[in-house]
Design a protein around this motif. Structure first.
Motif, PDB file in Angstrom:
ATOM      1  N   ASP A 185     107.206  33.874  37.429  1.00 30.83           N
ATOM      2  CA  ASP A 185     106.989  33.259  36.119  1.00 30.83           C
ATOM      3  C   ASP A 185     105.744  33.786  35.407  1.00 30.83           C
ATOM      4  O   ASP A 185     105.315  33.222  34.398  1.00 30.83           O
ATOM      5  CB  ASP A 185     106.894  31.736  36.255  1.00 30.83           C
ATOM      6  CG  ASP A 185     105.751  31.295  37.165  1.00 30.83           C
ATOM      7  OD1 ASP A 185     105.146  32.171  37.836  1.00 30.83           O
ATOM      8  OD2 ASP A 185     105.457  30.081  37.217  1.00 30.83           O
ATOM      9  N   THR A 186     105.154  34.887  35.910  1.00 23.69           N
ATOM     10  CA  THR A 186     103.969  35.456  35.273  1.00 23.69           C
ATOM     11  C   THR A 186     104.312  35.969  33.875  1.00 23.69           C
ATOM     12  O   THR A 186     105.276  36.713  33.703  1.00 23.69           O
ATOM     13  CB  THR A 186     103.390  36.605  36.116  1.00 23.69           C
ATOM     14  OG1 THR A 186     103.019  36.104  37.406  1.00 23.69           O
ATOM     15  CG2 THR A 186     102.165  37.221  35.449  1.00 23.69           C
ATOM     16  N   VAL A 187     103.522  35.576  32.899  1.00 20.39           N
ATOM     17  CA  VAL A 187     103.717  36.021  31.519  1.00 20.39           C
ATOM     18  C   VAL A 187     103.011  37.363  31.335  1.00 20.39           C
ATOM     19  O   VAL A 187     101.839  37.521  31.694  1.00 20.39           O
ATOM     20  CB  VAL A 187     103.164  34.990  30.518  1.00 20.39           C
ATOM     21  CG1 VAL A 187     103.314  35.498  29.082  1.00 20.39           C
ATOM     22  CG2 VAL A 187     103.878  33.651  30.692  1.00 20.39           C
ATOM     23  N   LEU A 188     103.725  38.341  30.775  1.00 25.43           N
ATOM     24  CA  LEU A 188     103.186  39.681  30.556  1.00 25.43           C
ATOM     25  C   LEU A 188     103.180  40.008  29.068  1.00 25.43           C
ATOM     26  O   LEU A 188     104.127  39.680  28.351  1.00 25.43           O
ATOM     27  CB  LEU A 188     104.030  40.724  31.304  1.00 25.43           C
ATOM     28  CG  LEU A 188     104.143  40.558  32.823  1.00 25.43           C
ATOM     29  CD1 LEU A 188     105.179  41.528  33.380  1.00 25.43           C
ATOM     30  CD2 LEU A 188     102.800  40.769  33.491  1.00 25.43           C
ATOM     31  N   VAL A 189     102.113  40.656  28.648  1.00 22.12           N
ATOM     32  CA  VAL A 189     101.990  41.115  27.264  1.00 22.12           C
ATOM     33  C   VAL A 189     101.504  42.556  27.286  1.00 22.12           C
ATOM     34  O   VAL A 189     100.592  42.892  28.058  1.00 22.12           O
ATOM     35  CB  VAL A 189     101.005  40.232  26.466  1.00 22.12           C
ATOM     36  CG1 VAL A 189     100.807  40.791  25.056  1.00 22.12           C
ATOM     37  CG2 VAL A 189     101.493  38.794  26.400  1.00 22.12           C
ATOM     38  N   GLU A 190     102.098  43.409  26.472  1.00 21.01           N
ATOM     39  CA  GLU A 190     101.653  44.804  26.413  1.00 21.01           C
ATOM     40  C   GLU A 190     100.322  44.894  25.664  1.00 21.01           C
ATOM     41  O   GLU A 190     100.164  44.314  24.593  1.00 21.01           O
ATOM     42  CB  GLU A 190     102.700  45.679  25.714  1.00 21.01           C
ATOM     43  CG  GLU A 190     103.939  45.927  26.551  1.00 21.01           C
ATOM     44  CD  GLU A 190     104.857  46.963  25.926  1.00 21.01           C
ATOM     45  OE1 GLU A 190     104.500  47.532  24.878  1.00 21.01           O
ATOM     46  OE2 GLU A 190     105.942  47.205  26.493  1.00 21.01           O
ATOM     47  N   ASN A 191      99.362  45.634  26.245  1.00 19.93           N
ATOM     48  CA  ASN A 191      98.099  45.854  25.550  1.00 19.93           C
ATOM     49  C   ASN A 191      98.264  46.968  24.508  1.00 19.93           C
ATOM     50  O   ASN A 191      99.372  47.454  24.281  1.00 19.93           O
ATOM     51  CB  ASN A 191      96.962  46.145  26.542  1.00 19.93           C
ATOM     52  CG  ASN A 191      97.115  47.486  27.264  1.00 19.93           C
ATOM     53  OD1 ASN A 191      97.908  48.359  26.878  1.00 19.93           O
ATOM     54  ND2 ASN A 191      96.353  47.657  28.329  1.00 19.93           N
ATOM     55  N   GLN A 192      97.160  47.388  23.901  1.00 20.33           N
ATOM     56  CA  GLN A 192      97.259  48.371  22.809  1.00 20.33           C
ATOM     57  C   GLN A 192      97.723  49.741  23.281  1.00 20.33           C
ATOM     58  O   GLN A 192      98.107  50.594  22.469  1.00 20.33           O
ATOM     59  CB  GLN A 192      95.899  48.509  22.094  1.00 20.33           C
ATOM     60  CG  GLN A 192      94.785  49.096  22.936  1.00 20.33           C
ATOM     61  CD  GLN A 192      93.954  48.054  23.643  1.00 20.33           C
ATOM     62  OE1 GLN A 192      94.486  47.052  24.113  1.00 20.33           O
ATOM     63  NE2 GLN A 192      92.645  48.273  23.689  1.00 20.33           N
ATOM     64  N   TYR A 193      97.720  49.971  24.607  1.00 16.01           N
ATOM     65  CA  TYR A 193      98.177  51.252  25.154  1.00 16.01           C
ATOM     66  C   TYR A 193      99.591  51.170  25.730  1.00 16.01           C
ATOM     67  O   TYR A 193     100.064  52.101  26.363  1.00 16.01           O
ATOM     68  CB  TYR A 193      97.207  51.724  26.226  1.00 16.01           C
ATOM     69  CG  TYR A 193      95.802  51.930  25.693  1.00 16.01           C
ATOM     70  CD1 TYR A 193      95.459  53.073  24.969  1.00 16.01           C
ATOM     71  CD2 TYR A 193      94.822  50.963  25.888  1.00 16.01           C
ATOM     72  CE1 TYR A 193      94.186  53.252  24.462  1.00 16.01           C
ATOM     73  CE2 TYR A 193      93.537  51.134  25.385  1.00 16.01           C
ATOM     74  CZ  TYR A 193      93.230  52.272  24.683  1.00 16.01           C
ATOM     75  OH  TYR A 193      91.966  52.442  24.174  1.00 16.01           O
ATOM     76  N   GLY A 194     100.237  50.035  25.535  1.00 23.62           N
ATOM     77  CA  GLY A 194     101.601  49.865  26.028  1.00 23.62           C
ATOM     78  C   GLY A 194     101.697  49.479  27.484  1.00 23.62           C
ATOM     79  O   GLY A 194     102.779  49.537  28.077  1.00 23.62           O
ATOM     80  N   ILE A 195     100.569  49.047  28.076  1.00 21.93           N
ATOM     81  CA  ILE A 195     100.563  48.651  29.485  1.00 21.93           C
ATOM     82  C   ILE A 195     100.878  47.164  29.582  1.00 21.93           C
ATOM     83  O   ILE A 195     100.160  46.342  28.996  1.00 21.93           O
ATOM     84  CB  ILE A 195      99.193  48.931  30.136  1.00 21.93           C
ATOM     85  CG1 ILE A 195      98.805  50.398  29.982  1.00 21.93           C
ATOM     86  CG2 ILE A 195      99.205  48.530  31.603  1.00 21.93           C
ATOM     87  CD1 ILE A 195      97.370  50.695  30.389  1.00 21.93           C
ATOM     88  N   PRO A 196     101.931  46.774  30.303  1.00 19.22           N
ATOM     89  CA  PRO A 196     102.211  45.337  30.486  1.00 19.22           C
ATOM     90  C   PRO A 196     101.126  44.707  31.360  1.00 19.22           C
ATOM     91  O   PRO A 196     100.841  45.179  32.457  1.00 19.22           O
ATOM     92  CB  PRO A 196     103.568  45.319  31.199  1.00 19.22           C
ATOM     93  CG  PRO A 196     104.138  46.701  31.023  1.00 19.22           C
ATOM     94  CD  PRO A 196     102.954  47.618  30.931  1.00 19.22           C
TER      95      PRO A 196
END
Length: 198
Positions: free
Chosen positions: A97-108
């Motif tokens: 259930d970990t929430v992931l968001v891509e940073n400005q370099y496209g890294i989740p």
């Protein structure tokens, strides 16, 4: 082709960019199969891995996540967040259930996840652009993983994932480069020992 890191980084970035999504998928599935069938992988281990940057045509490690959860339900998974100011990684447990968001370099990257200690890691899955026959790698040139690996236990296994076979030798290795224990390329498992030196 020159075998210095700058030239290798440019050459293998171009080679990887030319691969089709189908080729990336096929290689990713084969590499995941190789890893989960390593004889020294244990059900109680903790595995740190990277999540793929789609724009860079990286190996899709989500196949590996799926296979590890299928074959080793009790295994602990970790991922990182990157600090680009200090070129360091902070580690977190990857839960279903970990929430992931891509940073400005496209890294989740994880949001509000449980912080983890690098000393708990049994296996580190290491990204690379290419590697040589003595177990050294060329990455993106930021040094994140060399710093990270230096904080792990001496017995932590370091496993690279590669889309291409090895070159003979990286010409400009230095003393801070960390040797991998293995590299998986979907067709072969390359194993390296500490009997090899610069």
């Amino acid at each position: 082709m020159e075998n210095d890191k700058f030239s290798l980084r440019r050459h293998y970035s171009q080679l990887r960019a030319a691969l089709t999504p189908q080729e990336i998928q096929h290689k990713s599935e084969k590499i995941a199969f190789q890893f989960v069938h390593l004889p020294d992988l244990r059900a109680e281990d903790t595995v740190h891995l990277f999540l793929p940057i789609k724009a860079k045509n990286e190996i899709n490690t989500w196949y590996l996540v799926e296979q590890l959860r299928l074959h080793y339900p009790s295994i602990r998974l970790m991922i990182s967040r990157s600090d680009f100011t200090h070129k360091t990684l902070t580690h977190y447990y990857l839960e279903t259930d970990t929430v992931l968001v891509e940073n400005q370099y496209g890294i989740p990257e994880p949001i509000a996840a449980k912080v983890a200690d690098s000393q708990a890691i049994d296996w580190v899955i290491v990204p690379l652009l290419c590697f040589d026959q003595e177990g050294f790698r060329v990455g993106y040139g930021q040094g994140f993983y060399d710093r990270f690996l230096s904080t792990c236990r001496p017995d932590t296994k370091k496993v690279g994932l590669s889309l291409f076979p090895p070159i003979i030798k990286i010409a400009d290795r230095h003393l801070f480069d960390v040797r991998l224990n293995r590299v998986l390329d979907g067709d072969f498992i390359w194993t390296f020992t500490d009997s090899l030196f610069l």
